[in-house]
Write a protein that holds these residues in place. Structure first.
Motif, PDB file in Angstrom:
ATOM      1  N   PRO A   1      -4.998   6.160  -6.597  1.00 39.06           N
ATOM      2  CA  PRO A   1      -3.648   6.306  -6.041  1.00 39.06           C
ATOM      3  C   PRO A   1      -2.841   5.043  -6.316  1.00 39.06           C
ATOM      4  O   PRO A   1      -3.393   3.974  -6.551  1.00 39.06           O
ATOM      5  CB  PRO A   1      -3.911   6.466  -4.541  1.00 39.06           C
ATOM      6  N   THR A   2      -1.536   5.185  -6.276  1.00 41.14           N
ATOM      7  CA  THR A   2      -0.694   4.001  -6.388  1.00 41.14           C
ATOM      8  C   THR A   2      -0.810   3.210  -5.095  1.00 41.14           C
ATOM      9  O   THR A   2      -1.301   3.715  -4.077  1.00 41.14           O
ATOM     10  CB  THR A   2       0.780   4.389  -6.617  1.00 41.14           C
TER      11      THR A   2
ATOM     12  N   GLN B   1     -10.732   3.788  -0.428  1.00 41.87           N
ATOM     13  CA  GLN B   1      -9.651   3.839  -1.420  1.00 41.87           C
ATOM     14  C   GLN B   1      -9.077   2.447  -1.669  1.00 41.87           C
ATOM     15  O   GLN B   1      -8.835   2.062  -2.806  1.00 41.87           O
ATOM     16  CB  GLN B   1      -8.531   4.762  -0.954  1.00 41.87           C
TER      17      GLN B   1
ATOM     18  N   GLN C   1       0.500   4.516   2.366  1.00 39.27           N
ATOM     19  CA  GLN C   1       0.935   5.637   3.205  1.00 39.27           C
ATOM     20  C   GLN C   1      -0.263   6.351   3.821  1.00 39.27           C
ATOM     21  O   GLN C   1      -0.238   6.713   5.000  1.00 39.27           O
ATOM     22  CB  GLN C   1       1.791   6.619   2.395  1.00 39.27           C
ATOM     23  N   GLU C   2      -1.304   6.537   3.054  1.00 39.25           N
ATOM     24  CA  GLU C   2      -2.519   7.165   3.577  1.00 39.25           C
ATOM     25  C   GLU C   2      -3.160   6.280   4.647  1.00 39.25           C
ATOM     26  O   GLU C   2      -3.608   6.767   5.687  1.00 39.25           O
ATOM     27  CB  GLU C   2      -3.515   7.445   2.446  1.00 39.25           C
TER      28      GLU C   2
ATOM     29  N   GLN D   1       1.575   2.414  -3.144  1.00 38.74           N
ATOM     30  CA  GLN D   1       2.403   3.079  -2.141  1.00 38.74           C
ATOM     31  C   GLN D   1       1.662   4.273  -1.539  1.00 38.74           C
ATOM     32  O   GLN D   1       1.660   4.457  -0.328  1.00 38.74           O
ATOM     33  CB  GLN D   1       3.732   3.529  -2.743  1.00 38.74           C
ATOM     34  N   GLN D   2       1.023   5.084  -2.368  1.00 40.83           N
ATOM     35  CA  GLN D   2       0.270   6.232  -1.860  1.00 40.83           C
ATOM     36  C   GLN D   2      -0.875   5.774  -0.969  1.00 40.83           C
ATOM     37  O   GLN D   2      -1.113   6.357   0.101  1.00 40.83           O
ATOM     38  CB  GLN D   2      -0.277   7.062  -3.021  1.00 40.83           C
ATOM     39  N   ALA D   3      -1.576   4.747  -1.396  1.00 38.24           N
ATOM     40  CA  ALA D   3      -2.703   4.242  -0.605  1.00 38.24           C
ATOM     41  C   ALA D   3      -2.222   3.669   0.721  1.00 38.24           C
ATOM     42  O   ALA D   3      -2.851   3.896   1.758  1.00 38.24           O
ATOM     43  CB  ALA D   3      -3.466   3.182  -1.398  1.00 38.24           C
TER      44      ALA D   3
END
Length: 97
Positions: free
Chosen positions: A6-7, A72, A13-14, A9-11
């Motif tokens: 994941p990017t 992650q 957010q998760e 930002q995605q990481a």
């Protein structure tokens, strides 16, 4: 099967979502602890078994997403290339030979 990383930002957010979920579970567990205490004081402990079953359920299911989010971040951190600035500092310290 290898999934793409994941990017950042995605990481993040998760991670934010998982930490929020973990916070909710901790608040529920705190409420259960208070309920166990009140049951002990006022009900002679008659409902403690059921309350402990609910607490066990939270413990068994509540933090799986947090652990995967941590994994992650570890994977993302290990795969991130070194910063070019770090390489320049190392070159200046060691000298170009």
């Amino acid at each position: 099967m290898n999934k793409p990383l994941p990017t950042m930002q995605q990481a993040s957010q998760e991670a934010e979502f998982q930490l929020s979920a973990a916070k909710d579970v901790l608040e529920w567990q705190h409420a259960l602890i208070r309920a166990v205490h009140l049951d002990h004081l006022h009900g002679g402990g008659q409902g403690i078994g059921t309350l402990f079953e609910v607490a066990k359920y939270f413990n068994d299911t509540g933090f799986g997403g947090v652990y995967s989010a941590i994994d992650q971040f570890k994977t993302l951190g290990e795969s991130t290339p070194q910063n070019a600035q770090s390489e320049n500092v190392a070159r200046e310290i060691g000298g170009d030979q």
